[in-house]
Design a protein around this motif. Structure first.
Motif, PDB file in Angstrom:
ATOM      1  N   ILE A 178      22.757  19.246  -1.851  1.00  0.00           N
ATOM      2  CA  ILE A 178      21.737  18.615  -1.010  1.00  0.00           C
ATOM      3  C   ILE A 178      21.021  17.547  -1.834  1.00  0.00           C
ATOM      4  O   ILE A 178      20.420  17.841  -2.866  1.00  0.00           O
ATOM      5  CB  ILE A 178      20.715  19.645  -0.486  1.00  0.00           C
ATOM      6  CG1 ILE A 178      21.434  20.703   0.366  1.00  0.00           C
ATOM      7  CG2 ILE A 178      19.625  18.949   0.330  1.00  0.00           C
ATOM      8  CD1 ILE A 178      20.532  21.837   0.833  1.00  0.00           C
ATOM      9  N   PHE A 179      21.116  16.301  -1.361  1.00  0.00           N
ATOM     10  CA  PHE A 179      20.414  15.194  -2.020  1.00  0.00           C
ATOM     11  C   PHE A 179      19.067  15.041  -1.319  1.00  0.00           C
ATOM     12  O   PHE A 179      18.997  14.654  -0.160  1.00  0.00           O
ATOM     13  CB  PHE A 179      21.247  13.912  -1.889  1.00  0.00           C
ATOM     14  CG  PHE A 179      20.530  12.662  -2.329  1.00  0.00           C
ATOM     15  CD1 PHE A 179      20.138  12.497  -3.647  1.00  0.00           C
ATOM     16  CD2 PHE A 179      20.250  11.648  -1.419  1.00  0.00           C
ATOM     17  CE1 PHE A 179      19.474  11.342  -4.055  1.00  0.00           C
ATOM     18  CE2 PHE A 179      19.593  10.491  -1.823  1.00  0.00           C
ATOM     19  CZ  PHE A 179      19.198  10.341  -3.147  1.00  0.00           C
ATOM     20  N   ASN A 180      18.005  15.387  -2.030  1.00  0.00           N
ATOM     21  CA  ASN A 180      16.674  15.345  -1.428  1.00  0.00           C
ATOM     22  C   ASN A 180      15.872  14.180  -1.991  1.00  0.00           C
ATOM     23  O   ASN A 180      15.463  14.208  -3.143  1.00  0.00           O
ATOM     24  CB  ASN A 180      15.945  16.669  -1.686  1.00  0.00           C
ATOM     25  CG  ASN A 180      14.574  16.687  -1.026  1.00  0.00           C
ATOM     26  OD1 ASN A 180      13.968  15.640  -0.767  1.00  0.00           O
ATOM     27  ND2 ASN A 180      14.075  17.871  -0.736  1.00  0.00           N
ATOM     28  N   THR A 183      10.531  12.304  -0.304  1.00  0.00           N
ATOM     29  CA  THR A 183       9.192  11.796  -0.611  1.00  0.00           C
ATOM     30  C   THR A 183       9.178  10.277  -0.552  1.00  0.00           C
ATOM     31  O   THR A 183       9.984   9.619  -1.201  1.00  0.00           O
ATOM     32  CB  THR A 183       8.761  12.247  -2.018  1.00  0.00           C
ATOM     33  OG1 THR A 183       8.842  13.661  -2.081  1.00  0.00           O
ATOM     34  CG2 THR A 183       7.323  11.808  -2.295  1.00  0.00           C
TER      35      THR A 183
ATOM     36  N   PRO B 354       3.021   9.553  -4.102  1.00  0.00           N
ATOM     37  CA  PRO B 354       2.675   9.111  -2.747  1.00  0.00           C
ATOM     38  C   PRO B 354       1.226   8.624  -2.707  1.00  0.00           C
ATOM     39  O   PRO B 354       0.342   9.262  -3.295  1.00  0.00           O
ATOM     40  CB  PRO B 354       2.880  10.381  -1.906  1.00  0.00           C
ATOM     41  CG  PRO B 354       3.939  11.138  -2.654  1.00  0.00           C
ATOM     42  CD  PRO B 354       3.643  10.887  -4.108  1.00  0.00           C
ATOM     43  N   ASP B 424       5.848  15.007  -7.307  1.00  0.00           N
ATOM     44  CA  ASP B 424       6.840  14.288  -6.500  1.00  0.00           C
ATOM     45  C   ASP B 424       6.799  12.783  -6.697  1.00  0.00           C
ATOM     46  O   ASP B 424       7.104  12.013  -5.787  1.00  0.00           O
ATOM     47  CB  ASP B 424       6.638  14.558  -4.993  1.00  0.00           C
ATOM     48  CG  ASP B 424       7.377  15.801  -4.550  1.00  0.00           C
ATOM     49  OD1 ASP B 424       8.248  16.261  -5.302  1.00  0.00           O
ATOM     50  OD2 ASP B 424       7.064  16.307  -3.454  1.00  0.00           O
ATOM     51  N   ASN B 446      16.102  14.106 -10.683  1.00  0.00           N
ATOM     52  CA  ASN B 446      16.762  14.960  -9.702  1.00  0.00           C
ATOM     53  C   ASN B 446      18.234  15.108 -10.102  1.00  0.00           C
ATOM     54  O   ASN B 446      18.971  14.125 -10.160  1.00  0.00           O
ATOM     55  CB  ASN B 446      16.630  14.248  -8.347  1.00  0.00           C
ATOM     56  CG  ASN B 446      17.343  14.961  -7.219  1.00  0.00           C
ATOM     57  OD1 ASN B 446      18.305  15.697  -7.429  1.00  0.00           O
ATOM     58  ND2 ASN B 446      16.870  14.730  -6.011  1.00  0.00           N
ATOM     59  N   VAL B 448      20.863  16.120  -8.646  1.00  0.00           N
ATOM     60  CA  VAL B 448      21.846  15.642  -7.671  1.00  0.00           C
ATOM     61  C   VAL B 448      21.920  14.110  -7.724  1.00  0.00           C
ATOM     62  O   VAL B 448      23.006  13.525  -7.717  1.00  0.00           O
ATOM     63  CB  VAL B 448      21.503  16.127  -6.247  1.00  0.00           C
ATOM     64  CG1 VAL B 448      22.535  15.620  -5.250  1.00  0.00           C
ATOM     65  CG2 VAL B 448      21.417  17.646  -6.205  1.00  0.00           C
ATOM     66  N   ALA B 449      20.760  13.460  -7.810  1.00  0.00           N
ATOM     67  CA  ALA B 449      20.748  11.999  -7.909  1.00  0.00           C
ATOM     68  C   ALA B 449      21.440  11.542  -9.190  1.00  0.00           C
ATOM     69  O   ALA B 449      22.223  10.584  -9.181  1.00  0.00           O
ATOM     70  CB  ALA B 449      19.301  11.486  -7.877  1.00  0.00           C
ATOM     71  N   ILE B 452      25.189  11.707  -8.750  1.00  0.00           N
ATOM     72  CA  ILE B 452      25.742  10.586  -7.969  1.00  0.00           C
ATOM     73  C   ILE B 452      25.738   9.316  -8.810  1.00  0.00           C
ATOM     74  O   ILE B 452      26.700   8.549  -8.809  1.00  0.00           O
ATOM     75  CB  ILE B 452      24.929  10.343  -6.678  1.00  0.00           C
ATOM     76  CG1 ILE B 452      24.727  11.629  -5.877  1.00  0.00           C
ATOM     77  CG2 ILE B 452      25.634   9.304  -5.798  1.00  0.00           C
ATOM     78  CD1 ILE B 452      23.838  11.434  -4.654  1.00  0.00           C
TER      79      ILE B 452
END
Lengths: 481, 481
Positions: A178-180, A183, B354, B424, B446, B448-449, B452
């Motif tokens: 899962i690439f989240n 934000t 944010p 975040d 991250n 997962v990032a 990739i």
């Protein structure tokens, strides 16, 4: 047997609501929106969360089962329809339809992939804001599908296409990770912007499961103008005048020819044209303003039209007197597609060229097509402000449609796409590639871009299980990407 | 010998102006802007066209020679400085400095990668338009470098960062192919948007050689406001009020604390604060309007400040009476960095969270750092409207800088980045990763990032020759990406 194992494991993962092989439930989703493609699927999966999507994708990877993601099944290019082999799982995102948050201060809405566009509109409007993208299929199209196809619509001129609305994204990748990136950070320079890669990738690199979207203040006032002029070149000059004069207030600029308007008036019983006389081209212009700025926007609309008339730019114009007349003007625009369908079989092309070259392109393309295929009628209409028109070619009257589509229809499309490519344009301005245009993209696309696309696809989906046969053209040797 | 062959071939390709190994000419470009990194290069290449870049890259691929692209060498993270091995060619884009076209109607400027930002500003302004991105290094920074780092600056709030300005792009890929996507199409859905992948990739996926950029109408009038308030939380409330009230007219919203203002006033001889009293926080607000709208913008500025004062949001405010006072207000803002440098050694962090969480983040981070490292002073200032502050931690008075940087300074940065990640946020809001933050991105990014990113890097630059050691963190096993 591995197939039995796969279904058993998938059923255990997703439960009875999440997986079915019942043809009555599956078949309804196997034909595309326009009815051009019909596929088969080994099952319909309807996971309820990103975690379930992730688990299913991992299972598919293990068993080498292809996956075709589907939102509202309202795409124009067969991008959500499986092939005829029946090996793929059809993965519907429709159960994931929660709107998780709407934050007017932050200008953000957070929702799952299966949320239908119209539901999002309603929810955001209830909070005094709006989501600035809309299109004809809003009652079916889902957020996940809109993101995966980088959908456009009639507000792109001011607000951009779906890409411009996506502030954050969640997606399941080919290996089930899962690439989240949900934000929303206004600034973030931690390397490649991977969400950009997923937007518009038509489910070939990952399955979008949720998004953080941009929302903007609600419209207080709008003015819809109908203007008549002598040419598309003049329409472009009027567009420039509106852009300079109205700036951010200009939300729409659509064009259609006199003959197209007449087709629409024949199609809509009891309708009448907004202007008394005939004009070679017509423009529909929408200006918006914040609440309480009625006086200002009236002045702007009237001032622009008066000076356009006095300088000879337009031949006539009228401003909708009230909201119901404004709706009536838009109904004329939105009825072009059905009106043309009534006239008989046609091939349709959703194309773009640089805005400034569009008038010359239409002036060159229409006679060329009509001369080379006598009896056809070529029309162009739509989003001039985006350099994007729908270029439809209607078959000669009384011809056998099925034969025509396969011969002349196909040759005409090839010709249109070749012309667009010569003019540095795009063979798909907003509908995407799917399976409909994949071979044409392979034939006419920039070879360097195609090479990168294949390399990225291979890197992120080495088994080739995510929406196979869509978007990414086959390599020269014919290897399936 | 292959090395000799390489230089002979490169010289033949690029000519005497295009290739030098003279240390006097090369060495000036081997230290980064901040003087933190010093590298070595086997040669300085200065090609004159994309074709020459392409030929050089092909030659480098053949001989396995790494390439470090460089624009104005004004990056903050050592992204354009080679490593110390001396094996890399330093590839300067500065000779490619043509502005090819400026088209006010189309809202586009077309230029080569080596064009310096200030030159572009001047050329566009001469045509009655403006390029809506600016930053401190504008006299050195090049368009290619700004694109490769997705640069930000003080106008991001309204106009977005560099990514939002790039309408078209040309780049040379790792295999020497020229990727030409220069034509600006407002809508184009022919697959993955590959230019997005190149923007912000710091030269690790391709070398940007030219771009088509967005330009916008010139500013007619601006009003610069200085306001004082009791907290950063209140500053955020004021920001929201300005966004709602001014909409597109709001171009800047910068914040600084009272102590930071005092440092600046000490640093600038003869300067004085815009307001009579002291306020915990200060905001610098810029409103713009089109020519001839002076009355409207005055009304807007005054109305917003009066109602903010009456509702207790601000304690005091003043509107710059003329352009020179407006410049003086901005000079205070732009002097924060030099003023802080005067106070002694410091570690600097360009971070984002944010927007709505920034006040709470600063309120939590400042005391935590100052308590854990007694004698330090933590300050936050900058682009509140973008959720991006520069978070600087100044060393205790009188400490040995070199020792402090290696021990406490390093530990403080690690702590700041951990906090930002927990909130975040991004450890690099606008400066990028380069070599300075690559390991921290590997530690805190991250996973997962990162996975990739490594796959995409491997797919597009399998030899790993494009800007090695920058941006893309090493994989777990330590393999060089």
């Amino acid at each position: 047997m591995t197939e039995t194992t796969f279904f058993e494991e998938a059923s255990a993962l997703l439960g009875p609501r999440g997986l079915t092989r019942d043809p009555e439930l599956v078949d309804a989703w196997l034909t595309d929106w326009r009815g051009r493609f019909k596929g088969k699927a080994c099952a319909l999966a309807s996971p309820a969360s990103a975690e379930e999507v992730s688990a299913l994708v991992k299972l598919c990877a293990k068993h080498d089962v292809p996956i075709v993601p589907q939102g509202g099944n309202s795409g124009m290019c067969g991008g959500a329809t499986p092939d005829e082999s029946g090996t793929a799982v059809l993965l519907s995102l429709r159960r994931m339809d929660a709107i998780r948050a709407i934050d007017a201060d932050a200008g953000q809405a957070v929702c799952e992939a299966g949320v239908i566009l119209q539901k999002l509109h309603e929810a955001v409007e209830a909070g005094g804001m709006r989501f600035p993208l809309t299109l004809g299929g809003k009652g079916s199209a889902t957020i996940g599908g809109l993101i995966s196809t980088n959908a456009g619509g009639t507000q792109v001129l001011q607000h951009g296409s779906m890409r411009a609305q996506v502030l954050g994204l969640e997606a399941v990748l080919a290996d089930g990770q899962i690439f989240n990136a949900m934000t929303a950070l206004k600034k973030d320079n931690r390397g490649f912007d991977l969400k950009q890669l997923l937007i518009g990738s038509e489910g070939t690199l990952g399955i979008v499961t949720a998004a953080t979207l941009r929302i903007v203040p609600a419209i207080g006032e709008r003015r819809v103008i109908w203007a008549g002029m002598d040419s598309l070149e003049t329409a472009r000059a009027l567009l420039l005048k509106c852009q300079h004069g109205a700036g951010h207030a200009l939300e729409g600029f659509e064009v259609l020819a006199q003959s197209t308007l007449e087709d629409v008036l024949r199609h809509l019983p009891g309708s009448r044209g907004p202007l008394a006389g005939k004009h070679a081209w017509h423009a529909l212009i929408e200006l918006v303003a914040e609440p309480g700025e009625a006086g200002k926007i009236d002045q702007l609309a009237e001032g622009m039209m008066v000076s356009s008339f006095e300088s000879g730019l337009i031949e006539d114009a009228t401003i909708a007197a009230n909201e119901s007349q404004a709706e009536a003007f838009w109904l004329l625009r939105d009825s072009i597609a059905p009106a043309e369908r009534e006239k008989g079989p046609a091939v349709q092309h959703d194309i773009s060229v640089p805005v400034e070259r569009m008038p010359a392109f239409v002036a060159a393309a229409v006679p060329r097509i009509e001369q080379e295929w006598p009896g056809t009628e070529a029309i162009a209409f739509g989003h001039l402000g985006d350099g994007n028109v729908h270029f439809h070619v209607i078959a000669p009257h009384g011809i056998d449609p099925s034969g025509w589509y396969k011969t002349d229809g196909k040759a005409i499309s090839a010709q249109v796409y070749e012309m667009v490519t010569q003019w540095d344009g795009s063979i798909s301005a907003e509908h995407g590639i799917g399976q409909l245009k994949r071979d044409e993209l392979g034939r006419l696309g920039n070879p360097v871009a195609l090479d990168i696309m294949r390399k990225v696809k291979q890197a992120l989906d080495p088994q080739g299980l995510l929406n196979p046969g869509k978007l990414v053209p086959l390599a020269q040797g014919g290897a399936t990407p």
